[in-house]
Design an enzyme around this catalytic site. Structure first.
Site, PDB file in Angstrom:
ATOM      1  N   ASP A 149       0.820  -1.215   0.000  1.00 58.83           N
ATOM      2  CA  ASP A 149       0.000   0.000   0.000  1.00 58.83           C
ATOM      3  C   ASP A 149       0.854   1.266   0.000  1.00 58.83           C
ATOM      4  O   ASP A 149       0.325   2.372  -0.063  1.00 58.83           O
ATOM      5  CB  ASP A 149      -0.917   0.033   1.235  1.00 58.83           C
ATOM      6  CG  ASP A 149      -2.145  -0.844   1.062  1.00 58.83           C
ATOM      7  OD1 ASP A 149      -2.287  -1.442  -0.024  1.00 58.83           O
ATOM      8  OD2 ASP A 149      -2.960  -0.933   1.993  1.00 58.83           O
TER       9      ASP A 149
ATOM     10  N   ASP B   4     -10.040  25.158 -40.937  1.00 55.85           N
ATOM     11  CA  ASP B   4      -9.502  23.949 -40.305  1.00 55.85           C
ATOM     12  C   ASP B   4     -10.494  23.375 -39.307  1.00 55.85           C
ATOM     13  O   ASP B   4     -10.708  22.163 -39.241  1.00 55.85           O
ATOM     14  CB  ASP B   4      -8.181  24.260 -39.596  1.00 55.85           C
ATOM     15  CG  ASP B   4      -7.054  24.525 -40.581  1.00 55.85           C
ATOM     16  OD1 ASP B   4      -6.977  23.788 -41.572  1.00 55.85           O
ATOM     17  OD2 ASP B   4      -6.276  25.455 -40.359  1.00 55.85           O
TER      18      ASP B   4
ATOM     19  N   GLY C 208      -7.779  16.771 -42.511  1.00 56.44           N
ATOM     20  CA  GLY C 208      -8.642  16.629 -43.684  1.00 56.44           C
ATOM     21  C   GLY C 208      -7.984  15.893 -44.835  1.00 56.44           C
ATOM     22  O   GLY C 208      -8.502  14.897 -45.338  1.00 56.44           O
ATOM     23  N   MET C 209      -6.823  16.368 -45.301  1.00 58.39           N
ATOM     24  CA  MET C 209      -6.133  15.726 -46.415  1.00 58.39           C
ATOM     25  C   MET C 209      -5.639  14.341 -46.008  1.00 58.39           C
ATOM     26  O   MET C 209      -5.668  13.401 -46.808  1.00 58.39           O
ATOM     27  CB  MET C 209      -4.954  16.606 -46.875  1.00 58.39           C
ATOM     28  CG  MET C 209      -4.212  16.046 -48.078  1.00 58.39           C
ATOM     29  SD  MET C 209      -5.308  15.748 -49.489  1.00 58.39           S
ATOM     30  CE  MET C 209      -5.675  17.438 -49.955  1.00 58.39           C
TER      31      MET C 209
END
EC number: 1.3.7.7
Length: 511
Positions: A36, A297, A432-433
């Protein structure tokens, strides 16, 4: 107490130890069996501090079970008092040692008579509360103890606008960076910081807390109980709106002005700082997130689905930022802070399709698998889930691993925090691309085991069974196993690698 593969919030004693080790010159003693006492290692690794963690384990072993704990606990308290000369020692059991049902409060009372420092027993129910609740309770207990101990308090508030920041503590998610950003914000608003507790504060500081004009609670998880106590006992107003995201930043600043306007003296400061002009200028020119949310974007994220999960503060704030400020759909959002479920539901009810309140990581994983979001924003566990499902994940909440205890400046709060969050969101999605090219070329070939080599020799061919066997090997040794197996095959003149060849290579290497 339960057995679990993963826990979002640790056991109660971890919360107590986090508060104790955040204060200066405070030592914690945990009454615990071996196993512990991992807090020291965990804190040293994640926080990367030069100093040792001020926590000691008073080990519960067979001798203690046979004779009782009183002598060992009292001796450890007195030993640490002599060695470290702390201002305060906090004794806490763990969930395991609590089973013994020992009267540790009595041990503390006995040690207090002999020791030079103050000694308190962490008044926490280890069966009912988790790490977060225990930290909140322990901080309030320390503040209450020292305010009660100071029989005569100077309750004259400062002439200039002033604030206490309550709830910044060790192992908090980006807490130190957030604290720097809050300092900058309050300096801009011409508000003096009276105290910051517990991180870096002294236990003698709580007696000066009532001198501030209001309290700022950046995170609901730790500090709210202390603020409510100070409000009840001394009439101190507090602001608990988390300044995360442009909209909540503005709301937090307006609440700060409202808290200052309760008393007459801050009018002088309000003449010097025009809060609305400050909000407008920071939102338009300092924070790039507002501009970014209107850019092409960010518009590429339209229609993308996300899942958000974390502590109540961060999950609620990130959900609102995604839905309200960036126009991203939040299919499901949730928190593991079940004790704060009502507040969480109230905050995010208009910003998501589905809500989940659970501390079961498997349930969260099932929802992510069902929704199949474009990105996940969660804890380290959701990062693991995302890796299995090949879904990108941004870590926005504790529990987190060492990469989220960055050495560089990465706040989540304040106007600089809005920029950091915008970067995190943007980088968590496939661009995106990139998305378009992956679609054209049928995605990355990441599921297959890489078989390319820098060697000019013809590499042996792996049959399907051996590829499958190689895939079962942990990633961190897989490449080494592959290279050694191919070396063995070349040495033996074998053109194909089978499961039998893999085993033979392993035996040859071990010989």
């Amino acid at each position: 107490m339960k057995l679990a593969y993963w826990m979002y919030a640790g056991p109660a004693h971890i919360g107590t130890l986090r508060v104790a080790s955040s204060f200066k010159n405070v030592h914690a003693i945990m009454h615990a069996p071996l196993g512990d006492d991992y807090f020291n290692v965990m804190r040293s690794m994640l926080e990367r501090e030069r100093n040792f963690t001020p926590a000691t384990a008073s080990i519960v072993d067979r001798h203690v079970l046979a004779r009782g704990s009183r002598k060992r606990v009292v001796d450890n308290i007195l030993r640490k008092d002599k060695e470290e000369s702390p201002d305060l020692i906090i004794l806490t059991p763990t969930c395991t040692s609590s089973i013994l049902q020992e009267d540790l409060k009595n041990f503390v009372d006995r040690a207090s008579i002999i020791s030079d420092c103050n000694v308190i027993f962490a008044d926490v129910d280890h069966y009912q509360v988790n790490e977060i609740q225990a930290a909140d309770r322990t901080l309030e207990q320390v503040v209450r103890y020292y305010l009660d101990k100071s029989h005569t308090l100077d309750q004259f508030v400062t002439d200039a606008p002033s604030v206490n920041i309550i709830g910044i503590l060790t192992l908090g998610f980006h807490n130190r960076h957030d604290c720097r950003e809050l300092r900058r914000l309050l300096k801009d608003l011409d508000i003096r910081i009276n105290q910051i507790i517990p991180e870096g504060g002294s236990v003698e500081d709580p007696k000066n807390l009532p001198k501030a004009r209001f309290n700022l609670i950046p995170y609901r998880e730790v500090g709210l109980m202390t603020a409510m106590y100070l409000n009840k006992e001394f009439g101190m107003p507090y602001v608990s709106t988390t300044p995360m995201g442009a909209v909540d930043m503005a709301e937090c600043i307006r609440q700060i002005k409202k808290s200052l306007d309760i008393l007459a003296a801050p009018i002088l400061s309000s003449k010097r700082v025009d809060y609305e002009s400050y909000i407008d200028g920071q939102t338009r020119f300092v924070s790039q997130a507002a501009w970014f949310s209107r850019s092409i974007d960010c518009q590429n994220f339209t229609g993308k689905e996300t899942v958000v999960f974390g502590d109540a503060t961060h999950a609620a704030s990130i959900t609102k930022i995604l839905a309200r400020e960036m126009g991203i759909r939040v299919s499901c959002t949730g928190t593991y802070c079940k004790h704060d479920a009502e507040w969480f539901k109230e905050q995010i009810q208009d910003f998501c399709d589905e809500m989940i309140i659970t501390d079961d990581h498997a349930e969260v994983g099932d929802i992510i698998a069902r929704v199949e979001p474009s990105a996940i924003f969660g804890t380290q566990m959701e990062r693991h889930i995302g890796k299995r499902l090949e879904i990108p994940c941004g870590v926005i909440s504790a529990p987190a691993h060492i990469q989220n205890f960055s050495l560089g400046y990465r706040p989540f709060l304040g106007y600089e925090g809005t920029n950091q969050i915008a970067d995190l969101v943007y980088n968590s999605f496939a661009l995106g691309m990139e998305d378009h090219l992956l679609e054209i070329f049928c995605g990355h070939d990441t599921k297959e085991i890489m078989t390319k080599s820098l060697s000019t020799d013809i590499s042996p061919i792996w049959d399907p069974e051996s590829r499958q066997e190689l895939g079962k090997i942990p990633r961190f040794v897989r490449d080494e196993v592959k290279i050694n197996t191919e070396k063995f095959a070349r040495r033996k003149g074998l053109l194909n690698v089978t499961v039998e060849v893999m085993h033979a290579a392993k035996e040859a290497l071990s010989a």
